[in-house]
Design an enzyme around this catalytic site. Structure first.
Site, PDB file in Angstrom:
ATOM      1  N   ASP A  10       0.879  -1.166   0.000  1.00 26.75           N
ATOM      2  CA  ASP A  10       0.000   0.000   0.000  1.00 26.75           C
ATOM      3  C   ASP A  10       0.926   1.228   0.000  1.00 26.75           C
ATOM      4  O   ASP A  10       2.121   1.110   0.284  1.00 26.75           O
ATOM      5  CB  ASP A  10      -0.870  -0.053   1.265  1.00 26.75           C
ATOM      6  CG  ASP A  10      -1.698   1.189   1.438  1.00 26.75           C
ATOM      7  OD1 ASP A  10      -2.354   1.607   0.470  1.00 26.75           O
ATOM      8  OD2 ASP A  10      -1.675   1.761   2.543  1.00 26.75           O
ATOM      9  N   LEU A  11       0.387   2.395  -0.322  1.00 26.59           N
ATOM     10  CA  LEU A  11       1.233   3.592  -0.385  1.00 26.59           C
ATOM     11  C   LEU A  11       1.093   4.465   0.873  1.00 26.59           C
ATOM     12  O   LEU A  11       2.030   4.562   1.679  1.00 26.59           O
ATOM     13  CB  LEU A  11       0.858   4.419  -1.629  1.00 26.59           C
ATOM     14  CG  LEU A  11       1.581   5.755  -1.774  1.00 26.59           C
ATOM     15  CD1 LEU A  11       3.056   5.565  -2.098  1.00 26.59           C
ATOM     16  CD2 LEU A  11       0.924   6.609  -2.857  1.00 26.59           C
ATOM     17  N   ASP A  12      -0.110   5.080   1.013  1.00 21.55           N
ATOM     18  CA  ASP A  12      -0.317   6.047   2.094  1.00 21.55           C
ATOM     19  C   ASP A  12      -0.255   5.352   3.452  1.00 21.55           C
ATOM     20  O   ASP A  12      -1.037   4.447   3.720  1.00 21.55           O
ATOM     21  CB  ASP A  12      -1.687   6.732   1.926  1.00 21.55           C
ATOM     22  CG  ASP A  12      -1.752   7.581   0.660  1.00 21.55           C
ATOM     23  OD1 ASP A  12      -0.845   8.404   0.470  1.00 21.55           O
ATOM     24  OD2 ASP A  12      -2.704   7.422  -0.119  1.00 21.55           O
ATOM     25  N   THR A  18       1.589  10.204   4.193  1.00 15.50           N
ATOM     26  CA  THR A  18       0.720  11.224   3.590  1.00 15.50           C
ATOM     27  C   THR A  18      -0.609  11.355   4.323  1.00 15.50           C
ATOM     28  O   THR A  18      -1.367  12.279   4.033  1.00 15.50           O
ATOM     29  CB  THR A  18       0.443  10.877   2.114  1.00 15.50           C
ATOM     30  OG1 THR A  18       0.290   9.467   2.040  1.00 15.50           O
ATOM     31  CG2 THR A  18       1.552  11.335   1.202  1.00 15.50           C
ATOM     32  N   LYS A  46      -8.897   6.081   6.070  1.00 14.36           N
ATOM     33  CA  LYS A  46      -7.676   5.411   5.590  1.00 14.36           C
ATOM     34  C   LYS A  46      -8.019   4.277   4.632  1.00 14.36           C
ATOM     35  O   LYS A  46      -8.840   3.421   4.951  1.00 14.36           O
ATOM     36  CB  LYS A  46      -6.842   4.904   6.772  1.00 14.36           C
ATOM     37  CG  LYS A  46      -6.198   6.056   7.524  1.00 14.36           C
ATOM     38  CD  LYS A  46      -5.228   5.584   8.585  1.00 14.36           C
ATOM     39  CE  LYS A  46      -4.580   6.791   9.252  1.00 14.36           C
ATOM     40  NZ  LYS A  46      -3.812   6.419  10.436  1.00 14.36           N
ATOM     41  N   SER A 115      -2.561   0.743  -4.497  1.00 13.37           N
ATOM     42  CA  SER A 115      -3.066   1.881  -3.727  1.00 13.37           C
ATOM     43  C   SER A 115      -4.394   2.385  -4.256  1.00 13.37           C
ATOM     44  O   SER A 115      -4.641   2.357  -5.466  1.00 13.37           O
ATOM     45  CB  SER A 115      -2.036   3.022  -3.792  1.00 13.37           C
ATOM     46  OG  SER A 115      -2.591   4.221  -3.296  1.00 13.37           O
ATOM     47  N   ALA A 116      -5.229   2.902  -3.345  1.00  8.39           N
ATOM     48  CA  ALA A 116      -6.501   3.517  -3.744  1.00  8.39           C
ATOM     49  C   ALA A 116      -6.293   4.910  -4.317  1.00  8.39           C
ATOM     50  O   ALA A 116      -7.191   5.488  -4.921  1.00  8.39           O
ATOM     51  CB  ALA A 116      -7.421   3.615  -2.525  1.00  8.39           C
ATOM     52  N   LYS A 146     -10.837  -1.125  -1.933  1.00  8.74           N
ATOM     53  CA  LYS A 146     -10.598  -2.015  -0.789  1.00  8.74           C
ATOM     54  C   LYS A 146     -11.770  -1.843   0.167  1.00  8.74           C
ATOM     55  O   LYS A 146     -12.256  -0.735   0.318  1.00  8.74           O
ATOM     56  CB  LYS A 146      -9.297  -1.585  -0.067  1.00  8.74           C
ATOM     57  CG  LYS A 146      -8.050  -1.675  -0.936  1.00  8.74           C
ATOM     58  CD  LYS A 146      -6.850  -1.038  -0.203  1.00  8.74           C
ATOM     59  CE  LYS A 146      -5.659  -0.919  -1.144  1.00  8.74           C
ATOM     60  NZ  LYS A 146      -4.505  -0.239  -0.535  1.00  8.74           N
ATOM     61  N   GLU A 170       0.146  -3.504   4.624  1.00  7.97           N
ATOM     62  CA  GLU A 170      -1.003  -2.594   4.745  1.00  7.97           C
ATOM     63  C   GLU A 170      -1.104  -1.929   6.119  1.00  7.97           C
ATOM     64  O   GLU A 170      -0.813  -2.556   7.129  1.00  7.97           O
ATOM     65  CB  GLU A 170      -2.301  -3.394   4.538  1.00  7.97           C
ATOM     66  CG  GLU A 170      -2.960  -3.211   3.204  1.00  7.97           C
ATOM     67  CD  GLU A 170      -3.497  -1.799   2.932  1.00  7.97           C
ATOM     68  OE1 GLU A 170      -3.568  -0.982   3.860  1.00  7.97           O
ATOM     69  OE2 GLU A 170      -3.831  -1.539   1.781  1.00  7.97           O
ATOM     70  N   ASP A 171      -1.554  -0.664   6.124  1.00  6.30           N
ATOM     71  CA  ASP A 171      -1.761   0.038   7.403  1.00  6.30           C
ATOM     72  C   ASP A 171      -3.245   0.246   7.718  1.00  6.30           C
ATOM     73  O   ASP A 171      -3.574   0.753   8.789  1.00  6.30           O
ATOM     74  CB  ASP A 171      -1.076   1.412   7.394  1.00  6.30           C
ATOM     75  CG  ASP A 171      -1.808   2.406   6.504  1.00  6.30           C
ATOM     76  OD1 ASP A 171      -2.163   2.013   5.368  1.00  6.30           O
ATOM     77  OD2 ASP A 171      -2.039   3.543   6.936  1.00  6.30           O
TER      78      ASP A 171
HETATM   79  C1  BG6 Z   1      -5.647   5.984   0.115  1.00  9.91           C
HETATM   80  C2  BG6 Z   1      -5.639   6.797   1.386  1.00  9.91           C
HETATM   81  O1  BG6 Z   1      -4.395   5.407  -0.074  1.00  9.91           O
HETATM   82  O2  BG6 Z   1      -5.941   6.810  -0.999  1.00  9.91           O
HETATM   83  C3  BG6 Z   1      -6.965   7.515   1.545  1.00  9.91           C
HETATM   84  O3  BG6 Z   1      -5.435   5.945   2.507  1.00  9.91           O
HETATM   85  C4  BG6 Z   1      -7.238   8.360   0.300  1.00  9.91           C
HETATM   86  O4  BG6 Z   1      -6.927   8.329   2.696  1.00  9.91           O
HETATM   87  C5  BG6 Z   1      -7.201   7.464  -0.930  1.00  9.91           C
HETATM   88  O5  BG6 Z   1      -8.512   8.989   0.402  1.00  9.91           O
HETATM   89  C6  BG6 Z   1      -7.458   8.230  -2.224  1.00  9.91           C
HETATM   90  O6  BG6 Z   1      -6.403   9.109  -2.439  1.00  9.91           O
HETATM   91  P1  BG6 Z   1      -6.349  10.213  -3.552  1.00  9.91           P
HETATM   92  O7  BG6 Z   1      -4.901  10.632  -3.549  1.00  9.91           O
HETATM   93  O8  BG6 Z   1      -6.758   9.604  -4.849  1.00  9.91           O
HETATM   94  O9  BG6 Z   1      -7.282  11.301  -3.138  1.00  9.91           O
HETATM   95 MG    MG Z   2      -2.727   3.113   3.650  1.00 12.32          MG
END
Ligand code: BG6
Ligand code: MG
Length: 217
Positions: A10-12, A18, A46, A115-116, A146, A170-171
């Site tokens: 996962d990224l964030d 972030t 999240k 990542s989302a 997810k 994953e967090d």
């Molecule tokens: C996820 C974050 O990785 O990405 C969420 O945990 C965030 O908090 C989601 O809303 C979407 O991110 P973005 O950058 O497309 O607005």
């Molecule tokens: Mg995350």
């Protein structure tokens, strides 16, 4: 002992911190709508998509509005968020992450991002990590968020590795569930009491090694 051929990240909150930028940008938006939005509420955002995050905040405030207005607000939030992202550098990669990615690749393991976020590629470029991933799947590539496993299954497919040979880092609770729903191993990053469905939980990557993947069953 499990055979692991790929690590999916996962990224964030896993690779970069972030979450604080997302929170500040959503907080600014919520303040403007007179919605009391706390850091505790932010946990629910999240791993959740941008539009769903806004819906949750509006639900908290008991506010309704037309979809077109929601899109305008979400776009504005993203502009505020990107001001912080543009200032990110290599130094914003969380401790131990770059070293662990390099160790994975040296050990012959494939690496993918799942990542989302629709900003994932931009962030990987900013922090100069893009070249350490064999595949990147982000919020622009998937239809189902997810805990649906789509983002990780797509990553595994791009790598040519079976789900049971993958481990996801994953967090977020929704992300751990997504890994499970995809039939993958999962290592939680953060708080073990929150990420109880993970195989095991690490506080961060400083102590993480490829050898520890042998702890997976
Ligand atoms: C996820 C974050 O990785 O990405 C969420 O945990 C965030 O908090 C989601 O809303 C979407 O991110 P973005 O950058 O497309 O607005
Ligand atoms: Mg995350």
């Amino acid at each position: 002992m499990a055979t692991i051929k790929a690590c999916l990240f996962d990224l964030d909150g896993v690779i970069v911190d972030t979450a604080k930028f997302h929170y500040q940008a959503w907080k600014t938006l919520a303040d403007g709508l007179n919605i009391d939005f706390t850091e505790h509420d932010n946990e629910r955002l999240k791993g959740v998509s941008r539009m769903r995050s806004l819906e949750i905040i509006l639900e908290i405030g008991g506010v309704t509005m037309p979809e077109a207005e929601q899109v305008t607000l979400a776009t504005r939030k993203n502009e505020v968020y990107l001001e912080d992202v543009q200032r990110m550098t290599e130094a914003d990669v969380l401790p131990g992450v770059r070293r662990f990615l390099e160790e994975c690749r040296a050990a012959g393991l494939k690496t993918a991002l799942g990542s989302a976020s629709k900003n994932a590629r931009l962030i990987l470029e900013r922090v100069q990590l893009l070249s350490l991933f064999d595949a990147v799947v982000d919020g622009t590539d998937v239809a189902n968020a997810k805990p649906d496993p789509e983002v990780f299954l797509k990553g595994a497919e791009m790598l040519g590795v079976a789900p049971e040979e993958c481990v996801v880092f994953e967090d977020a609770v929704a992300g751990v569930e997504a890994a499970r729903n995809g039939g993958m191993h999962c290592i939680g990053v953060g708080d073990a009491s929150i990420l109880s469905d993970a195989d095991f939980v690490i506080p961060g990557f400083e102590e993480m090694t490829v050898a520890r993947l042998q702890e997976l069953r």
